[in-house]
Write a protein that holds these residues in place. Structure first.
Motif, PDB file in Angstrom:
ATOM      1  N   UNK A 153       0.850  -1.194   0.000  1.00 56.00           N
ATOM      2  CA  UNK A 153       0.000   0.000   0.000  1.00 56.00           C
ATOM      3  C   UNK A 153       0.885   1.242   0.000  1.00 56.00           C
ATOM      4  N   UNK A 154       0.658   2.130  -0.964  1.00 56.89           N
ATOM      5  CA  UNK A 154       1.419   3.369  -1.068  1.00 56.89           C
ATOM      6  C   UNK A 154       0.521   4.538  -0.665  1.00 56.89           C
ATOM      7  N   UNK A 155       0.846   5.263   0.416  1.00 51.23           N
ATOM      8  CA  UNK A 155      -0.020   6.378   0.838  1.00 51.23           C
ATOM      9  C   UNK A 155      -0.083   7.506  -0.181  1.00 51.23           C
ATOM     10  N   UNK A 156       0.833   7.537  -1.153  1.00 50.14           N
ATOM     11  CA  UNK A 156       0.817   8.581  -2.167  1.00 50.14           C
ATOM     12  C   UNK A 156      -0.177   8.298  -3.289  1.00 50.14           C
TER      13      UNK A 156
ATOM     14  N   UNK B 237      -8.090   6.351  -0.477  1.00 51.10           N
ATOM     15  CA  UNK B 237      -8.533   6.617   0.892  1.00 51.10           C
ATOM     16  C   UNK B 237      -7.446   7.341   1.682  1.00 51.10           C
ATOM     17  N   UNK B 238      -6.209   6.901   1.545  1.00 52.67           N
ATOM     18  CA  UNK B 238      -5.125   7.532   2.282  1.00 52.67           C
ATOM     19  C   UNK B 238      -4.880   8.954   1.788  1.00 52.67           C
ATOM     20  N   UNK B 239      -5.050   9.182   0.496  1.00 52.25           N
ATOM     21  CA  UNK B 239      -4.920  10.540  -0.033  1.00 52.25           C
ATOM     22  C   UNK B 239      -6.002  11.448   0.544  1.00 52.25           C
TER      23      UNK B 239
ATOM     24  N   UNK C  34       0.859   9.307  10.779  1.00 50.32           N
ATOM     25  CA  UNK C  34      -0.492   8.805  11.003  1.00 50.32           C
ATOM     26  C   UNK C  34      -0.941   7.904   9.862  1.00 50.32           C
ATOM     27  N   UNK C  35      -0.598   8.251   8.626  1.00 55.55           N
ATOM     28  CA  UNK C  35      -0.950   7.403   7.489  1.00 55.55           C
ATOM     29  C   UNK C  35      -0.238   6.055   7.578  1.00 55.55           C
TER      30      UNK C  35
END
Length: 350
Positions: free
Chosen positions: A298-301, A305-307, A318-319
């Motif tokens: 999973x890449x937060x970039x 949802x993370x974006x 936090x992410x």
């Protein structure tokens, strides 16, 4: 002086099935036990935060032999009693909120371990978190991330292991009732029924800001699981969906049970931890940022949802915490990769 054994669980350990209310908090406790995550419970007085924290001792897996030897070494340095019959129970330390920095982190000449090192491999429970000296709480930031405590005084220095699991409980405000309700507008009449009720927050915005500011943002960021415990009615207490969610997890690991009890939750945590150690050599809670993409995929970039969470003010730390928790939830569901359901549940536990 004689000290309580760091190898003893609390005398008031309860079963998870005996706790009523807030299924999200009970689910968070199971996730914390399965992935080794830190947990913060915030809610009004008497809602059961302390009971749930003490229940964590009944669902935590037993420490490894290496950790047990380290625990005994820490106990010997403090001249604590070591009870061999309790070695299969997790360490549970509960220092009072008046504890000094030396008591919590260690010190002296030569340096001796403090509560965070005595909790190595187990649980450090900080009840009434906002009542601790803010300087003492800030000293937790480094060991929370590094898993060790380096002490130096004069010509003496020592480094003690401090890979503990933090479980903290706090009221939402000074009066204890700022749980998402509107603040009470107190009338002038002293015999008003609103004055007698204790389910409304009477704190001013400035008082609320000062109270919540006793826990700094950097410290909060290091706590993966943060659960708000709202005031709920008796009818809502009975609608406990935690078992419905956990049932799918129990079935995925072939755990037979008819209720969400500590025995089933502990077995699930043991299986999940064994899976994590086999896959990456450490618990999900200890994964560093550089390892997350390789382990979780999973890449937060790029994740939608993370974006969105980043646009709402979530920091990079936090992410990463959301991803770590989502991986623990995926392990509990018995699936190989994190899906949207895992990320959604992990974000609710933040």
């Amino acid at each position: 002086e004689p000290l309580a054994s760091p190898l003893m669980a609390p005398a008031t350990t309860q079963d998870l099935m005996d706790l009523k209310g807030n299924p999200l908090a009970k689910f968070a406790a199971c996730v914390a036990a399965s992935g080794g995550h830190h947990l913060l419970l915030v809610g009004p007085p008497g809602c059961g935060k302390t009971m749930l924290a003490q229940t964590m001792a009944s669902i935590m897996p037993a420490p490894s032999e290496t950790t047990q030897r380290e625990q005994m070494a820490m106990a010997s340095l403090r001249r604590s009693r070591v009870l061999h019959e309790t070695m299969q129970q997790p360490v549970f330390r509960q220092p009072h909120h008046s504890a000094s920095m030396t008591a919590l982190c260690g010190g002296g000449s030569p340096p001796r371990p403090g509560e965070i090192s005595l909790a190595h491999g187990g649980i450090l429970f900080l009840d009434e978190l906002t009542e601790f000296d803010p300087r003492v709480l800030e000293a937790l930031r480094e060991p929370l991330q590094a898993g060790s405590m380096h002490l130096a005084k004069g010509t003496h220095s020592a480094e003690f292991p401090a890979r503990f699991q933090l479980v903290a409980a706090s009221n939402p405000c000074a009066c204890g009732f700022a749980s998402g309700q509107a603040q009470a507008s107190l009338p002038n009449t002293p015999d008003s029924t609103q004055v007698m009720r204790r389910d409304f927050c009477i704190c001013s915005p400035e008082r609320l800001r000062r109270y919540q500011g006793r826990i700094s943002g950097p410290l909060r960021d290091r706590i993966d699981l943060q659960v708000q415990w709202p005031a709920v009615s008796t009818a809502q207490l009975e609608r406990d969906w935690a078992f419905d969610l956990m049932s799918a997890m129990f079935q995925a690991h072939a755990i037979k049970t008819e209720q969400l009890d500590s025995a089933a939750a502990k077995k699930l945590a043991q299986l999940c931890r064994a899976l994590q150690l086999k896959r990456q050599g450490q618990l999900n809670a200890h994964l560093q940022a550089a390892q997350l993409l390789e382990v979780t995929g999973v890449d937060p970039q790029t994740d939608p949802l993370l974006k969105k969470l980043a646009s709402l003010g979530f920091s990079q730390r936090a992410l990463h915490a959301v991803i770590r928790v989502a991986q623990s939830i995926a392990d509990m569901f018995g699936i190989a990769r994190i899906d949207e359901r895992c990320l959604a549940l992990a974000s609710q536990l933040r």
